[in-house]
Design a protein around this motif. Sequence first.
Motif, PDB file in Angstrom:
ATOM      1  N   TYR A 117       0.841  -1.201   0.000  1.00 10.71           N
ATOM      2  CA  TYR A 117       0.000   0.000   0.000  1.00 10.71           C
ATOM      3  C   TYR A 117       0.874   1.248   0.000  1.00 10.71           C
ATOM      4  CZ  TYR A 117      -3.640  -3.091   2.056  1.00 10.71           C
ATOM      5  OH  TYR A 117      -4.530  -4.094   2.319  1.00 10.71           O
TER       6      TYR A 117
ATOM      7  N   TYR B  94       0.250   5.210   1.211  1.00 11.98           N
ATOM      8  CA  TYR B  94      -0.647   6.118   1.903  1.00 11.98           C
ATOM      9  C   TYR B  94      -0.064   7.529   1.861  1.00 11.98           C
ATOM     10  CZ  TYR B  94      -3.091   2.211   4.252  1.00 11.98           C
ATOM     11  OH  TYR B  94      -3.828   1.089   4.548  1.00 11.98           O
TER      12      TYR B  94
ATOM     13  N   GLY C 194      -1.772  16.302  10.817  1.00 13.87           N
ATOM     14  CA  GLY C 194      -3.009  16.404  11.584  1.00 13.87           C
ATOM     15  C   GLY C 194      -4.115  15.472  11.118  1.00 13.87           C
ATOM     16  N   GLN C 195      -3.823  14.658  10.114  1.00 17.20           N
ATOM     17  CA  GLN C 195      -4.816  13.725   9.593  1.00 17.20           C
ATOM     18  C   GLN C 195      -4.300  12.292   9.681  1.00 17.20           C
ATOM     19  OE1 GLN C 195      -6.228  14.825   5.681  1.00 17.20           O
ATOM     20  NE2 GLN C 195      -6.215  17.011   6.179  1.00 17.20           N
ATOM     21  N   GLY C 196      -5.221  11.345   9.523  1.00 16.74           N
ATOM     22  CA  GLY C 196      -4.800   9.959   9.460  1.00 16.74           C
ATOM     23  C   GLY C 196      -4.316   9.614   8.057  1.00 16.74           C
ATOM     24  N   PRO C 197      -3.611   8.486   7.924  1.00 13.85           N
ATOM     25  CA  PRO C 197      -3.165   8.071   6.599  1.00 13.85           C
ATOM     26  C   PRO C 197      -4.344   7.835   5.655  1.00 13.85           C
ATOM     27  CG  PRO C 197      -2.040   6.822   8.314  1.00 13.85           C
ATOM     28  CD  PRO C 197      -3.152   7.570   8.988  1.00 13.85           C
TER      29      PRO C 197
ATOM     30  N   LEU D 195      -5.355   6.093   2.000  1.00 18.80           N
ATOM     31  CA  LEU D 195      -4.864   5.158   1.003  1.00 18.80           C
ATOM     32  C   LEU D 195      -4.842   5.801  -0.377  1.00 18.80           C
ATOM     33  CD1 LEU D 195      -4.026   2.206   0.325  1.00 18.80           C
ATOM     34  CD2 LEU D 195      -6.441   1.788  -0.193  1.00 18.80           C
TER      35      LEU D 195
ATOM     36  N   GLN E  61      -0.982  -4.000   9.468  1.00 26.91           N
ATOM     37  CA  GLN E  61      -0.225  -3.246   8.467  1.00 26.91           C
ATOM     38  C   GLN E  61       1.108  -2.852   9.085  1.00 26.91           C
ATOM     39  OE1 GLN E  61      -1.690  -1.105   5.564  1.00 26.91           O
ATOM     40  NE2 GLN E  61      -3.857  -1.613   5.748  1.00 26.91           N
TER      41      GLN E  61
ATOM     42  N   PHE F 269       4.208  -0.526   8.563  1.00 27.58           N
ATOM     43  CA  PHE F 269       4.559   0.666   7.809  1.00 27.58           C
ATOM     44  C   PHE F 269       6.069   0.863   7.748  1.00 27.58           C
ATOM     45  CE2 PHE F 269       0.581   2.871   7.031  1.00 27.58           C
ATOM     46  CZ  PHE F 269      -0.295   2.260   7.913  1.00 27.58           C
TER      47      PHE F 269
ATOM     48  N   PHE G 178      -9.262  -1.900  14.592  1.00 27.05           N
ATOM     49  CA  PHE G 178      -7.958  -1.870  15.240  1.00 27.05           C
ATOM     50  C   PHE G 178      -7.714  -0.507  15.863  1.00 27.05           C
ATOM     51  CE2 PHE G 178      -6.892  -5.678  12.922  1.00 27.05           C
ATOM     52  CZ  PHE G 178      -7.594  -5.538  11.738  1.00 27.05           C
TER      53      PHE G 178
ATOM     54  N   TYR H 142      -4.260   1.800  16.304  1.00 30.03           N
ATOM     55  CA  TYR H 142      -2.842   1.968  16.025  1.00 30.03           C
ATOM     56  C   TYR H 142      -2.332   3.134  16.855  1.00 30.03           C
ATOM     57  CZ  TYR H 142      -2.400  -1.188  11.991  1.00 30.03           C
ATOM     58  OH  TYR H 142      -2.336  -2.301  11.178  1.00 30.03           O
TER      59      TYR H 142
ATOM     60  N   GLN I 101       0.679   6.133  16.960  1.00 28.95           N
ATOM     61  CA  GLN I 101       1.665   6.833  16.141  1.00 28.95           C
ATOM     62  C   GLN I 101       2.394   7.847  17.000  1.00 28.95           C
ATOM     63  OE1 GLN I 101       0.202   8.917  12.606  1.00 28.95           O
ATOM     64  NE2 GLN I 101       2.164   8.607  11.583  1.00 28.95           N
TER      65      GLN I 101
ATOM     66  N   PRO J 218       2.807   4.732  11.957  1.00 28.44           N
ATOM     67  CA  PRO J 218       1.823   4.066  12.816  1.00 28.44           C
ATOM     68  C   PRO J 218       2.231   2.618  13.076  1.00 28.44           C
ATOM     69  CG  PRO J 218       0.759   5.165  10.953  1.00 28.44           C
ATOM     70  CD  PRO J 218       2.227   5.130  10.662  1.00 28.44           C
TER      71      PRO J 218
ATOM     72  N   LEU K 198      -4.832   6.090  16.575  1.00 28.60           N
ATOM     73  CA  LEU K 198      -5.601   6.045  15.335  1.00 28.60           C
ATOM     74  C   LEU K 198      -6.589   4.884  15.372  1.00 28.60           C
ATOM     75  CD1 LEU K 198      -2.510   6.445  13.001  1.00 28.60           C
ATOM     76  CD2 LEU K 198      -4.296   8.158  13.238  1.00 28.60           C
TER      77      LEU K 198
ATOM     78  N   ASN L  81     -11.457  -1.890   8.819  1.00 28.31           N
ATOM     79  CA  ASN L  81     -11.303  -2.593   7.554  1.00 28.31           C
ATOM     80  C   ASN L  81     -12.688  -2.957   7.044  1.00 28.31           C
ATOM     81  OD1 ASN L  81     -11.011  -4.811   5.646  1.00 28.31           O
ATOM     82  ND2 ASN L  81      -8.857  -4.772   6.214  1.00 28.31           N
TER      83      ASN L  81
ATOM     84  N   THR M  61      -8.829  -0.431   3.977  1.00 28.02           N
ATOM     85  CA  THR M  61      -8.579  -0.033   5.359  1.00 28.02           C
ATOM     86  C   THR M  61      -8.679   1.470   5.468  1.00 28.02           C
ATOM     87  OG1 THR M  61      -7.113  -1.924   5.685  1.00 28.02           O
ATOM     88  CG2 THR M  61      -6.914  -0.111   7.243  1.00 28.02           C
TER      89      THR M  61
ATOM     90  N   PHE N 105      -8.395   4.832   8.008  1.00 28.16           N
ATOM     91  CA  PHE N 105      -7.856   5.367   9.251  1.00 28.16           C
ATOM     92  C   PHE N 105      -8.650   6.601   9.675  1.00 28.16           C
ATOM     93  CE2 PHE N 105      -3.709   3.277  10.018  1.00 28.16           C
ATOM     94  CZ  PHE N 105      -3.638   2.497   8.882  1.00 28.16           C
ATOM     95  N   GLY N 106      -8.908   6.705  10.976  1.00 30.58           N
ATOM     96  CA  GLY N 106      -9.433   7.949  11.507  1.00 30.58           C
ATOM     97  C   GLY N 106      -8.339   9.002  11.552  1.00 30.58           C
ATOM     98  N   ALA N 107      -8.717  10.215  11.900  1.00 32.22           N
ATOM     99  CA  ALA N 107      -7.757  11.319  11.927  1.00 32.22           C
ATOM    100  C   ALA N 107      -6.826  11.248  13.127  1.00 32.22           C
ATOM    101  CB  ALA N 107      -8.493  12.654  11.908  1.00 32.22           C
TER     102      ALA N 107
END
Lengths: 111, 109
Positions: free
Chosen positions: A33, A35, A40-43, A45, A100, A102, B34, B36, B38, B44, B87, B91, B97, B99-101
């Motif tokens: 993947y 990303y 300030g944000q999540g990853p 895709l 996952q 990373f 899940f 995660y 970070q 993450p 995070l 899925n 998948t 991810f939240g912020a």
Amino acid sequence: EAGVAQSPRYKIIEKRQSVAFWCNPISGHATLYWYQQILGQGPKLLIQFQNNGVVDDSQLPKDRFSAERLKGVDSTLKIQPAKLEDSAVYLCASPAGDTQYFGPGTRLTVL
Amino acid sequence: RKEVEQDPGPFNVPEGATVAFNCTYSNSASQSFFWYRQDCRKEPKLLMSVYSSGNEDGRFTAQLNRASQYISLLIRDSKLSDSATYLCVVNTGGFKTIFGAGTRLFVKA
């Protein structure tokens, strides 16, 4: 077992320039993947590969972003031309089951 | 509505406190969940999976409520080293998948 490798770790370019990132996933992992993580944000895709085929690239801005995984192992992500809003960390991930893994990411700054 | 929404944070708590994070997801067909962690300027890493029966790993407890489409993470006896962004990850099947912020946690001495 070696982890996910990415390079470069940092890149600073000017807008309208081109840039490329490289990823080598965990050995033997078929799925890879890319990303994008804006501060300030999540990853988010961008693209998913299964071996050398694209599974999902619905969120890849195809007018400027491209990615390939020619031999089903390492992968490159390219941006051409870059915009200011492309400043982000680009993460490569290699899943095992539901987890996952990373890489350390490439931090891109577009000036 | 975002597909995965988390408490905005940041949470500032003293050492030893108990803190809870909440997360909601919009796709009722979501299959696995899940949390995660970070750390600042790091990638993450999986903290724990979340199951309908709830699961616990030391000071961390995760819960899933499928009916309410809600996930939680409870951290007991907070340590300075727990300071990070957490995070919420969902899925939805087919390798998708989301991810939240993330929610930032600061634990202070």
